[in-house]
Design a protein around this motif. Sequence first.
Motif, PDB file in Angstrom:
ATOM      1  N   GLY A   1      -1.003  16.711 -12.427  1.00 35.15           N
ATOM      2  CA  GLY A   1      -2.546  16.766 -11.580  1.00 35.15           C
ATOM      3  C   GLY A   1      -1.976  15.433 -10.772  1.00 35.15           C
ATOM      4  N   THR A   2      -3.025  15.363  -9.858  1.00 35.49           N
ATOM      5  CA  THR A   2      -3.397  14.053  -9.047  1.00 35.49           C
ATOM      6  C   THR A   2      -4.457  13.128  -9.829  1.00 35.49           C
ATOM      7  OG1 THR A   2      -2.466  15.680  -7.055  1.00 35.49           O
ATOM      8  CG2 THR A   2      -4.069  13.368  -6.689  1.00 35.49           C
ATOM      9  N   TYR A   3      -3.744  11.760  -9.538  1.00 31.79           N
ATOM     10  CA  TYR A   3      -4.648  10.832 -10.436  1.00 31.79           C
ATOM     11  C   TYR A   3      -4.991  10.292  -9.172  1.00 31.79           C
ATOM     12  CZ  TYR A   3      -3.860  13.363 -14.396  1.00 31.79           C
ATOM     13  OH  TYR A   3      -3.669  13.707 -16.129  1.00 31.79           O
ATOM     14  N   VAL A   4      -6.329   8.872  -8.859  1.00 34.50           N
ATOM     15  CA  VAL A   4      -7.270   7.326  -9.081  1.00 34.50           C
ATOM     16  C   VAL A   4      -5.526   6.656  -9.323  1.00 34.50           C
ATOM     17  CG1 VAL A   4      -8.218   6.565  -8.247  1.00 34.50           C
ATOM     18  CG2 VAL A   4      -9.631   8.659  -7.910  1.00 34.50           C
ATOM     19  N   THR A   5      -4.610   5.990  -8.395  1.00 30.87           N
ATOM     20  CA  THR A   5      -4.850   4.938  -9.009  1.00 30.87           C
ATOM     21  C   THR A   5      -5.679   3.428  -9.607  1.00 30.87           C
ATOM     22  OG1 THR A   5      -4.190   3.721  -7.389  1.00 30.87           O
ATOM     23  CG2 THR A   5      -2.614   5.272  -7.771  1.00 30.87           C
ATOM     24  N   SER A   6      -4.242   2.789  -9.987  1.00 32.25           N
ATOM     25  CA  SER A   6      -5.348   1.963 -10.714  1.00 32.25           C
ATOM     26  C   SER A   6      -6.164   0.792  -9.664  1.00 32.25           C
ATOM     27  CB  SER A   6      -4.926   0.561 -10.981  1.00 32.25           C
ATOM     28  OG  SER A   6      -3.724   0.167 -10.437  1.00 32.25           O
ATOM     29  N   LEU A   7      -5.925   0.681  -7.882  1.00 32.15           N
ATOM     30  CA  LEU A   7      -6.424   0.330  -6.887  1.00 32.15           C
ATOM     31  C   LEU A   7      -6.074  -0.465  -7.082  1.00 32.15           C
ATOM     32  CD1 LEU A   7      -9.683   2.443  -6.417  1.00 32.15           C
ATOM     33  CD2 LEU A   7      -7.063   3.302  -5.720  1.00 32.15           C
ATOM     34  N   ASP A   8      -5.672  -1.245  -7.873  1.00 37.26           N
ATOM     35  CA  ASP A   8      -5.123  -2.997  -8.197  1.00 37.26           C
ATOM     36  C   ASP A   8      -4.413  -3.291  -6.697  1.00 37.26           C
ATOM     37  OD1 ASP A   8      -4.553  -5.234  -9.957  1.00 37.26           O
ATOM     38  OD2 ASP A   8      -2.747  -4.532  -9.139  1.00 37.26           O
ATOM     39  N   PRO A   9      -4.817  -4.857  -6.504  1.00 39.14           N
ATOM     40  CA  PRO A   9      -4.062  -5.192  -5.208  1.00 39.14           C
ATOM     41  C   PRO A   9      -2.696  -5.388  -4.768  1.00 39.14           C
ATOM     42  CG  PRO A   9      -6.125  -6.159  -5.770  1.00 39.14           C
ATOM     43  CD  PRO A   9      -5.854  -6.157  -7.224  1.00 39.14           C
ATOM     44  N   GLN A  10      -2.132  -5.568  -5.382  1.00 33.26           N
ATOM     45  CA  GLN A  10      -0.816  -5.663  -5.562  1.00 33.26           C
ATOM     46  C   GLN A  10      -0.350  -4.694  -5.496  1.00 33.26           C
ATOM     47  OE1 GLN A  10       0.393  -7.877  -9.334  1.00 33.26           O
ATOM     48  NE2 GLN A  10       3.159  -7.564  -8.575  1.00 33.26           N
ATOM     49  N   LEU A  11      -0.945  -3.410  -5.720  1.00 33.23           N
ATOM     50  CA  LEU A  11      -0.003  -1.536  -6.040  1.00 33.23           C
ATOM     51  C   LEU A  11      -0.459  -1.721  -5.020  1.00 33.23           C
ATOM     52  CD1 LEU A  11       1.366   0.458  -7.442  1.00 33.23           C
ATOM     53  CD2 LEU A  11      -1.516   1.641  -7.889  1.00 33.23           C
ATOM     54  N   LEU A  12      -2.179  -1.313  -3.988  1.00 31.93           N
ATOM     55  CA  LEU A  12      -2.124  -1.470  -2.215  1.00 31.93           C
ATOM     56  C   LEU A  12      -1.866  -2.607  -2.304  1.00 31.93           C
ATOM     57  CD1 LEU A  12      -6.409  -0.806  -3.117  1.00 31.93           C
ATOM     58  CD2 LEU A  12      -4.537   0.694  -3.592  1.00 31.93           C
ATOM     59  N   LEU A  13      -1.193  -3.200  -1.542  1.00 30.34           N
ATOM     60  CA  LEU A  13      -0.050  -3.906  -0.724  1.00 30.34           C
ATOM     61  C   LEU A  13       0.605  -4.132  -0.314  1.00 30.34           C
ATOM     62  CD1 LEU A  13      -3.247  -7.096  -0.860  1.00 30.34           C
ATOM     63  CD2 LEU A  13      -3.086  -5.230   1.157  1.00 30.34           C
ATOM     64  N   GLU A  14       0.960  -3.115  -1.623  1.00 31.84           N
ATOM     65  CA  GLU A  14       2.742  -3.199  -1.506  1.00 31.84           C
ATOM     66  C   GLU A  14       2.786  -2.017   0.364  1.00 31.84           C
ATOM     67  OE1 GLU A  14       4.284   0.277  -4.775  1.00 31.84           O
ATOM     68  OE2 GLU A  14       3.961  -1.787  -5.870  1.00 31.84           O
ATOM     69  N   ALA A  15       2.049  -1.601   0.432  1.00 34.58           N
ATOM     70  CA  ALA A  15       2.096  -0.823   1.647  1.00 34.58           C
ATOM     71  C   ALA A  15       2.726  -2.113   3.088  1.00 34.58           C
ATOM     72  CB  ALA A  15       1.666   0.227   1.763  1.00 34.58           C
ATOM     73  N   LEU A  16       1.968  -2.941   2.438  1.00 33.78           N
ATOM     74  CA  LEU A  16       1.971  -3.559   3.455  1.00 33.78           C
ATOM     75  C   LEU A  16       3.663  -4.178   4.081  1.00 33.78           C
ATOM     76  CD1 LEU A  16       0.597  -6.408   5.402  1.00 33.78           C
ATOM     77  CD2 LEU A  16       0.937  -7.564   3.504  1.00 33.78           C
TER      78      LEU A  16
END
Length: 223
Positions: free
Chosen positions: A63-78
């Motif tokens: 299935g599909t899950y919401v990630t931890s939404l940790d800033p480090q994870l989210l800002l990887e895209a930067l």
Amino acid sequence: MAVTDEAIEKIKGMIVSGALRPGDRLPKESELAAGLGLSRNSLREAVRALSLIRILDVRQGDGTYVTSLDPQLLLEALSFVVDFHRDDTVLEFLAVRRILEPAATAMAAVRISEQQLDALTAQLDRLGESPSVEDLVACDLEFHRGIVHSSGNSVLCSLLDGLSGPTTRARVWRGLTQEDAVARTLREHRAILAALRDRDAEAARSWATVHIASVEQWLRSSL
């Protein structure tokens, strides 16, 4: 609004409102699509897009899950996005780094441990007085990453990590072309470290500013 954009906004709304929390599993595709008034195709595209920027985690067979939404994870895209910068915007990236990194260095002055300071000192000692430009730049990245990490602000740490790519090439170029760049960088590193050992936040901020501004000034005169 494009159908996929609408689907993204609706899933985002569920996360922001708290209907879906970090680690939660999304409802089955058919149920979620019906509940949000979306087609399954548009929902699929939205999930794919949100997984690319680390909002959702698609686990095959689970299935599909919401990630931890940790800033480090989210800002990887930067860091991925800024790698597409044009060469004429490097000065702008350096200017942003000059705003953020001295602040992080000042924060680190009151938080960094003696063990971390000893590790930074050992890192500089291992580098020696006449390192190659490549070794110097690699050490420079790790030196500043260690200091910023000690600021205790994960968002600031992730932002500066993401901005390091464009400025790295400028630092290599400077090291290869400016006569005293290596020696100057080593002196500035020692000065920053000394200010941190003295727990002098303003001196640490000032030396970090000088350190980044010297690269910026050299690059501006070279373009």
